[in-house]
Design a protein around this motif. Structure first.
Motif, PDB file in Angstrom:
ATOM      1  N   LYS A   8       0.877  -0.952   0.233  1.00 60.13           N
ATOM      2  CA  LYS A   8       0.189  -0.076  -0.296  1.00 60.13           C
ATOM      3  C   LYS A   8       0.787   1.065   0.193  1.00 60.13           C
ATOM      4  CE  LYS A   8      -0.281   0.489   4.583  1.00 60.13           C
ATOM      5  NZ  LYS A   8      -1.577   0.566   6.246  1.00 60.13           N
ATOM      6  N   VAL A   9       0.568   2.079  -0.718  1.00 58.16           N
ATOM      7  CA  VAL A   9       0.987   3.197  -0.619  1.00 58.16           C
ATOM      8  C   VAL A   9       0.797   4.074   1.035  1.00 58.16           C
ATOM      9  CG1 VAL A   9       1.071   6.244  -1.274  1.00 58.16           C
ATOM     10  CG2 VAL A   9       0.725   4.233  -3.158  1.00 58.16           C
ATOM     11  N   ASP A  10       2.023   4.676   1.029  1.00 58.30           N
ATOM     12  CA  ASP A  10       1.865   4.688   2.739  1.00 58.30           C
ATOM     13  C   ASP A  10       2.311   6.107   3.255  1.00 58.30           C
ATOM     14  OD1 ASP A  10       4.404   4.200   2.601  1.00 58.30           O
ATOM     15  OD2 ASP A  10       4.337   3.171   5.207  1.00 58.30           O
ATOM     16  N   LYS A  11       3.519   6.823   2.585  1.00 61.79           N
ATOM     17  CA  LYS A  11       3.421   8.157   2.815  1.00 61.79           C
ATOM     18  C   LYS A  11       3.693   8.758   0.958  1.00 61.79           C
ATOM     19  CE  LYS A  11       6.611   9.264   5.419  1.00 61.79           C
ATOM     20  NZ  LYS A  11       8.076   9.700   6.408  1.00 61.79           N
ATOM     21  N   ILE A  12       1.996   9.782   0.880  1.00 54.25           N
ATOM     22  CA  ILE A  12       2.572  11.038   0.244  1.00 54.25           C
ATOM     23  C   ILE A  12       3.334  12.781   0.957  1.00 54.25           C
ATOM     24  CG2 ILE A  12       1.473  11.660  -2.153  1.00 54.25           C
ATOM     25  CD1 ILE A  12      -0.837   9.494  -1.620  1.00 54.25           C
ATOM     26  N   GLU A  13       4.411  12.883  -0.317  1.00 51.00           N
ATOM     27  CA  GLU A  13       5.012  13.896  -0.283  1.00 51.00           C
ATOM     28  C   GLU A  13       4.126  15.036  -0.857  1.00 51.00           C
ATOM     29  OE1 GLU A  13       8.181  12.814   3.366  1.00 51.00           O
ATOM     30  OE2 GLU A  13       7.981  11.447   1.101  1.00 51.00           O
ATOM     31  N   ILE A  14       4.478  16.014  -0.649  1.00 54.46           N
ATOM     32  CA  ILE A  14       4.878  17.378  -1.636  1.00 54.46           C
ATOM     33  C   ILE A  14       5.559  17.933  -1.587  1.00 54.46           C
ATOM     34  CG2 ILE A  14       3.583  18.820  -3.594  1.00 54.46           C
ATOM     35  CD1 ILE A  14       1.231  17.807  -1.992  1.00 54.46           C
ATOM     36  N   VAL A  15       6.742  18.171  -2.180  1.00 52.81           N
ATOM     37  CA  VAL A  15       8.386  18.812  -2.018  1.00 52.81           C
ATOM     38  C   VAL A  15       8.605  19.683  -3.465  1.00 52.81           C
ATOM     39  CG1 VAL A  15       8.826  16.573  -0.193  1.00 52.81           C
ATOM     40  CG2 VAL A  15      10.080  16.357  -2.890  1.00 52.81           C
ATOM     41  N   GLY A  16       9.526  20.600  -2.528  1.00 47.63           N
ATOM     42  CA  GLY A  16      10.015  21.510  -3.526  1.00 47.63           C
ATOM     43  C   GLY A  16       9.473  22.197  -4.503  1.00 47.63           C
ATOM     44  N   ASP A  17      10.193  23.350  -4.898  1.00 42.56           N
ATOM     45  CA  ASP A  17       9.980  24.696  -6.336  1.00 42.56           C
ATOM     46  C   ASP A  17       8.790  24.045  -6.490  1.00 42.56           C
ATOM     47  OD1 ASP A  17      11.380  25.827  -4.686  1.00 42.56           O
ATOM     48  OD2 ASP A  17      13.059  26.574  -5.497  1.00 42.56           O
TER      49      ASP A  17
END
Lengths: 83, 184
Positions: A8-17
């Protein structure tokens, strides 16, 4: 004794410019409900990537943050680095 | 040297577990605590040598990733490993192409974390075979804010470095490592 393997997808992060979306997929091995091991696999979805192979949740997030302005800015950033 | 062996610690009334006051000092609590002058634990990070943002080690993770040329490329090898310590990502890759099809020929993607902006990172190649550009030396790199690995090459000792050379083709294989910086 029942061994199960789930992913399962257990972490989603939005990062950077440019709002890169980092996705972590966990593979969990359990025996009768008791976790024996957990391992991780990762990938990044950039603003210009095809998201058709992503989960619905990741697609929704990408659709939200990868606006045309973000895509244009990232394309301009990549073009500026070409030699 | 003393040794204390117990099976269960409970409150005085016999219920629940032991509650340790959430204070800093020499006691480690559920809220963190200072173990020595150089080591501080908080419930969201570890500080070494000080308590400033530059001393914080907020993450450690090991895992895998899949190097991919995209399109219709097929593979003999697709192996990627990473270890992330703080903002530093150590990556290993092994990509072997069976048929390149419509896959990309100047880079491959699939990195586990994006590259921080403002600068690029360069790595080393340990093995290569049947690459599309013959060269004396190759260097893999990830561009600023990038998520793909490109290849620079020096075709002869006296030649300058060529950037973004074509290297993936049928039967090509390349293995290497890159250490780069991502966000926290």
């Amino acid at each position: 004794m029942a061994l199960t393997k789930t992913q399962k997808v257990d972490k989603i992060e939005i990062v950077g410019d440019y709002k890169h979306v980092q996705v972590r997929t966990a593979t969990v091995i359990e025996e009768d409900g008791v976790e024996l091991s957990r391992s991780f696999h990762r990938h990044v979805v950039s603003p210009l990537d095809d998201t058709s192979g992503e989960t619905a949740e990741v697609q929704a997030i990408c659709a939200s943050v990868h606006t045309q302005d973000v895509k244009d800015a990232y394309q301009a950033h990549l073009d500026a680095q070409e030699v | 040297m003393s040794e204390i062996l117990v099976n269960t610690i409970k409150k005085a009334d016999g219920t629940g577990g032991l509650t340790v006051p959430a204070t800093t000092g020499t006691v480690l609590t559920t809220a963190g605590g200072v173990l020595t002058g150089d080591l501080t634990l908080e419930n969201n990070g570890l500080y070494l040598g000080g308590t400033g943002a530059a001393n914080k080690l907020e993450d450690y993770e090991e895992g895998t990733w899949t190097p991919t040329a995209g399109g219709t490329a097929t593979y003999t090898h697709q192996v990627g490993h990473y270890t992330k310590v703080g903002r530093i990502v150590h990556t290993y890759f092994d990509i072997g192409i069976s048929s390149i099809g419509t896959g990309g020929t100047i880079n491959f993607s699939g990195l586990p974390f994006f590259h921080e902006s403002g600068f690029a990172s360069y790595g080393s190649i340990g093995y290569f075979n049947a690459l599309a550009t013959s060269a004396a030396s190759y260097w893999p790199y990830i561009a600023a804010s990038g998520t793909s690995i490109y290849l620079n090459a020096q075709t002869s000792v006296s030649a300058g470095v060529e950037q973004n050379v074509t290297f993936l083709q049928n039967s090509a294989r390349i293995q290497g490592t890159i250490v780069y910086i991502t966000s926290a």
